[in-house]
Design an enzyme around this catalytic site. Structure first.
Site, PDB file in Angstrom:
ATOM      1  N   CYS A 134       0.824  -1.202   0.000  1.00 24.43           N
ATOM      2  CA  CYS A 134       0.000   0.000   0.000  1.00 24.43           C
ATOM      3  C   CYS A 134       0.863   1.259   0.000  1.00 24.43           C
ATOM      4  CB  CYS A 134      -0.936  -0.018   1.200  1.00 24.43           C
ATOM      5  SG  CYS A 134      -1.947   1.461   1.315  1.00 24.43           S
ATOM      6  N   CYS A 137      -0.440   4.135   2.094  1.00 24.30           N
ATOM      7  CA  CYS A 137      -0.337   3.966   3.549  1.00 24.30           C
ATOM      8  C   CYS A 137       1.108   4.171   4.011  1.00 24.30           C
ATOM      9  CB  CYS A 137      -0.742   2.562   3.997  1.00 24.30           C
ATOM     10  SG  CYS A 137      -2.167   1.875   3.173  1.00 24.30           S
ATOM     11  N   ASP A 138       2.072   3.652   3.250  1.00 26.18           N
ATOM     12  CA  ASP A 138       3.438   3.547   3.762  1.00 26.18           C
ATOM     13  C   ASP A 138       4.479   4.402   3.038  1.00 26.18           C
ATOM     14  OD1 ASP A 138       2.519   1.652   5.588  1.00 26.18           O
ATOM     15  OD2 ASP A 138       2.742   0.030   4.147  1.00 26.18           O
TER      16      ASP A 138
END
Ligand code: NDP
Length: 315
Positions: A134, A137-138
């Site tokens: 992701c 997200c990261d």
């Protein structure tokens, strides 16, 4: 004995939420089980530029949040739970969920698809330690770092482009010479000065298991067999998705890759015969289009079929 609901919707992505909007507006008080990834794939994406109605685009999480609010406004309820087991041979269906037993007359399966992994032991050991599926997200954790993205489709292009906001360099590794990605996305990636494309290359190992953080990749060129090492701090997977339909194996027809087979768009079948009261919508049954708008479309169809079914059979 617990109350018997009109309909339960499995999954809270674009498809499940559209089903929830339609079912709630039909006064069916649907219950949405939000599953492992609330909001589905849209909640992990950035700008959605092809959903009709937003000429400037809309952020994926905002789009899905709007749909959730819209469903709640008409009486849909939500539970953070996932399905363990269900017997689809007897109605009403008794769902064994992580939040206890739920009884329902109909079921809409909108459980979507989840990110695919390479399956290397070193990759699995380093998930959360530099290996991620992701980017949104990261990505933030890789400021001014060199990273790699694997894949040759639109997801990989999108991730690589997004990650250029943080990383100093993004190497896009693809196992073939030609790309599956759309021309416009591929051209954007190729034109970006921080992105380097590496084709005909597979990842044999993610390095850094002992150190518990990604240090690099062991790569192999599949044309000439050359083996090399690439020093990177992060690896992002962009190699597609797996349908979340395992809980239904043996009860409804799945195709060879595990997608739910449907007839007339959203009707599930067993050995080719329609299973009454069980519908599937969105990416769990769509291996061809996989778009937010098509997922929303089949979610709508499933809810309309539920309404019809409940009326016809006077449930
Ligand atoms: P795709 O199935 O299109 O692409 C997956 C890619 O990963 C392929 O290039 C495939 O290689 C590669 N791959 C698969 N398994 C492996 C493996 N084990 N090792 C190495 N490489 C592997 O999936 P996407 O998620 O990219 O796209 C799915 C759909 O969603 C598409 O219709 C796409 O257009 C759409 N989409 C649209 C976006 C947008 O418009 N903004 C953004 C993201 C997705 P190979 O080509 O050799 O099979």
């Amino acid at each position: 004995m617990s109350e018997t609901l009109n309909t339960v919707i499995l999954g809270s992505g674009c498809s499940g939420l559209t089903a929830a909007i339609y079912a709630s507006r039909a006064n069916l008080s649907p219950l949405v089980l939000e599953g492992h990834e609330p909001g589905g794939q849209l909640s992990m994406t950035t700008l959605v530029e092809n959903f009709p109605g937003w000429p400037e685009g809309i952020q994926g999480p905002e789009l899905v949040d709007n749909m959730r609010k819209q469903a709640a406004r008409f009486g849909a309820t939500f539970k953070l739970a996932h399905l363990n087991k269900v017997d689809l041979s007897t109605r009403p269906f008794k769902l064994d969920t992580s939040a206890g037993e739920i009884c329902t007359r109909t079921l809409i399966i909108s459980s979507g698809a989840s990110a695919r992994w390479l399956g290397l032991p070193s990759e699995q050991a380093l998930i959360g330690h530099g290996v991620s599926s992701c980017a949104t997200c990261d990505g933030f954790f890789f400021r001014e770092k060199e990273i790699a993205v694997v894949g040759g489709g639109d997801s990989a292009m999108e991730e690589a482009l997004f990650l250029t906001r943080f990383a100093s360099k993004v190497t896009l590794i693809h196992r073939r010479e030609s790309f599956r990605a759309s021309k416009i996305m591929l051209e954007r990636a190729m034109a970006h000065q921080k992105i380097e494309l590496m084709t005909n290359t597979v990842i044999d190992e993610v390095l850094g298991v002992e150190e518990k953080e990604v240090k690099g990749l062991k790569l192999r060129n599949i044309v000439n067999g050359d083996v090399s090492t690439l020093a990177i701090s992060g690896l992002f997977l962009g190699i597609g998705h797996e349908p979340n339909a395992k809980a239904f194996a043996g009860q409804i027809d799945l195709d060879e890759d595990g997608y739910i087979r449907t007839t007339n768009n959203v009707f599930t079948t067993k050995n080719g015969v329609i299973v009454p009261g069980v519908y599937a919508s969105g990416d769990v049954q769509d291996r061809r289009y996989r778009q937010a708008i098509t997922a929303a479309g089949t979610g709508c169809m499933a809810a309309l079929e539920v309404e019809k079914f409940l009326e016809e059979f006077n449930h």
